[in-house]
Design an enzyme around this catalytic site. Structure first.
Site, PDB file in Angstrom:
ATOM      1  N   PRO A 173      -2.812  -5.231   6.219  1.00 43.81           N
ATOM      2  CA  PRO A 173      -2.667  -6.595   6.729  1.00 43.81           C
ATOM      3  C   PRO A 173      -3.760  -6.929   7.740  1.00 43.81           C
ATOM      4  CG  PRO A 173      -0.539  -5.504   6.661  1.00 43.81           C
ATOM      5  CD  PRO A 173      -1.573  -4.450   6.353  1.00 43.81           C
ATOM      6  N   GLU A 174      -4.390  -8.066   7.555  1.00 39.96           N
ATOM      7  CA  GLU A 174      -5.439  -8.517   8.464  1.00 39.96           C
ATOM      8  C   GLU A 174      -4.869  -9.531   9.449  1.00 39.96           C
ATOM      9  OE1 GLU A 174      -9.111  -9.354   6.360  1.00 39.96           O
ATOM     10  OE2 GLU A 174      -8.666  -7.821   4.864  1.00 39.96           O
ATOM     11  N   ARG A 221     -16.507   1.059   3.181  1.00 39.12           N
ATOM     12  CA  ARG A 221     -15.537   0.058   2.727  1.00 39.12           C
ATOM     13  C   ARG A 221     -16.003  -0.544   1.408  1.00 39.12           C
ATOM     14  NH1 ARG A 221     -12.133  -1.471   7.020  1.00 39.12           N
ATOM     15  NH2 ARG A 221     -12.151   0.242   8.497  1.00 39.12           N
ATOM     16  N   LYS A 223      -5.212  -7.066  14.751  1.00 38.65           N
ATOM     17  CA  LYS A 223      -4.352  -6.499  13.712  1.00 38.65           C
ATOM     18  C   LYS A 223      -3.139  -5.787  14.296  1.00 38.65           C
ATOM     19  CE  LYS A 223      -8.315  -5.718  10.645  1.00 38.65           C
ATOM     20  NZ  LYS A 223      -9.052  -4.705   9.859  1.00 38.65           N
ATOM     21  N   ASN A 225     -11.376  -6.217   5.643  1.00 41.57           N
ATOM     22  CA  ASN A 225     -12.270  -6.112   4.498  1.00 41.57           C
ATOM     23  C   ASN A 225     -12.184  -7.311   3.558  1.00 41.57           C
ATOM     24  OD1 ASN A 225     -14.304  -4.451   3.384  1.00 41.57           O
ATOM     25  ND2 ASN A 225     -12.926  -3.859   1.724  1.00 41.57           N
TER      26      ASN A 225
END
Length: 327
Positions: free
Chosen positions: A2-3, A303, A50, A224
């Site tokens: 979760p961002e 990433r 976050k 990301n």
């Protein structure tokens, strides 16, 4: 993982419970003693990047300032019972390689040493993993069978039942006690105090722009998914060195970051999923083939990154060579 927009929605789901006393606790967590939360009052709820922070005090203690009753909170309360509001990352593409999304956050988490649990006014810090979520007045249900063919519902790490009869269920999250939130609103892309000047200075560094965007010191809450999307929207190759870009390009990238994050949050609160332009896509919206690579600093975490070589061309450095080097 979760961002920022997702965690901010989680925080809004907790706001109606601020001021209420915990009547019963449950959950599978072994990192904290969940029974320490019994008979405590939820005093405050804050989100920073976050991370979610919940403050607890003795039930007989004075009630501190609660979260403001903003328009977003009212929207969250209206939709708290719906599955779309309940929690998981609503991205309309399959999730892959989950471990790569959380490695940087593990380093950040280790820098915060947990305090002794149970102290009055202590804050409980939550950092969510893959499919981590909060459910208000409902439990998460299995939407598919596991590898053994069983339909087993997810097990919450923590469940807080309140005297009012409502409850909060927390899934796939790490928790520890701390004395106060570790917060820098100037770095939070969803904060009114986000410092554009400091963010611009960071982006001007002679480092690939996709590395800098994930630096939570300057872009707290940016993950990301947001990284991939805003680089495409700003038409910037992910490995372009920030020092090679014009200020106007960096300004446009910042505009995309703030606008995309804010729009994502508002759409989540209205039960709408995310429809990415480039994240986990094989073609960009213009029909060009998309490239994918695991990008990250030497010796650091990589990433997964998607980009369109036509829409996001490599920038030529001073010696005539392309700035990005992809492998």
């Amino acid at each position: 993982m979760p961002e920022g927009p997702s965690v901010r929605k989680f925080q809004l789901l907790t706001c109606p419970f601020v001021g209420q006393v915990v009547a019963k606790v449950g959950g599978s967590s072994r990192k904290i003693n969940v029974n320490d939360l019994n008979a405590l009052r939820l005093q405050d709820s804050q989100v920073h990047g976050k991370n979610l922070y919940l403050a607890f005090v003795a039930a007989e203690g004075p009630l501190g300032a609660t979260a403001e009753d903003t328009v977003l909170q009212r929207e969250a309360a209206d939709g708290a019972g719906s599955p779309a509001q309940g929690g998981q990352e609503e991205v309309c593409v399959p999730q892959t390689h989950p471990q790569e999304e959380e490695l940087q956050e593990l380093q950040h988490a280790r820098s915060e040493a947990p305090d002794t649990a149970g102290g009055l006014g202590s804050w409980l810090r939550f950092h969510f993993g893959l499919f981590g979520s909060i459910r208000a007045n409902e439990f998460s249900r299995a939407n598919k069978a596991n590898k053994r063919g069983d339909w087993k519902d997810p097990i919450p790490r923590l469940v807080l039942h309140f005297e009012s009869g409502g409850f909060l269920a927390f899934y796939n999250c790490r928790m520890h006690w701390c004395s106060s939130p570790r917060a820098d609103p100037a770095s939070d892309i969803l904060s009114m105090e986000f410092h554009r000047g400091r963010a611009l200075d960071a982006l001007r560094a002679p480092d690939p722009i996709c590395y800098t965007l994930l630096d939570q010191r300057y872009f707290s809450g940016l993950g990301n998914i947001i990284k991939n999307e805003i680089l495409y929207l700003a038409k910037i190759h992910p490995l372009t060195q920030g020092s090679l870009l014009a200020v106007s390009d960096l300004e446009r990238l910042l505009d995309c970051a703030v606008r995309f994050s804010s729009d994502w949050l508002h759409n989540k609160l209205r039960g709408k999923g995310l429809h990415p332009h480039i994240y986990q896509k094989e073609q960009c919206p213009l029909g060009h083939a998309v490239l994918k690579g695991a990008l990250g600093p030497p010796g650091g975490f990589k990433r997964l990154t998607w980009w369109c070589p036509q829409c996001q061309p490599a920038v030529q450095s001073g010696d005539g060579d392309p700035s990005p080097v992809t492998k």
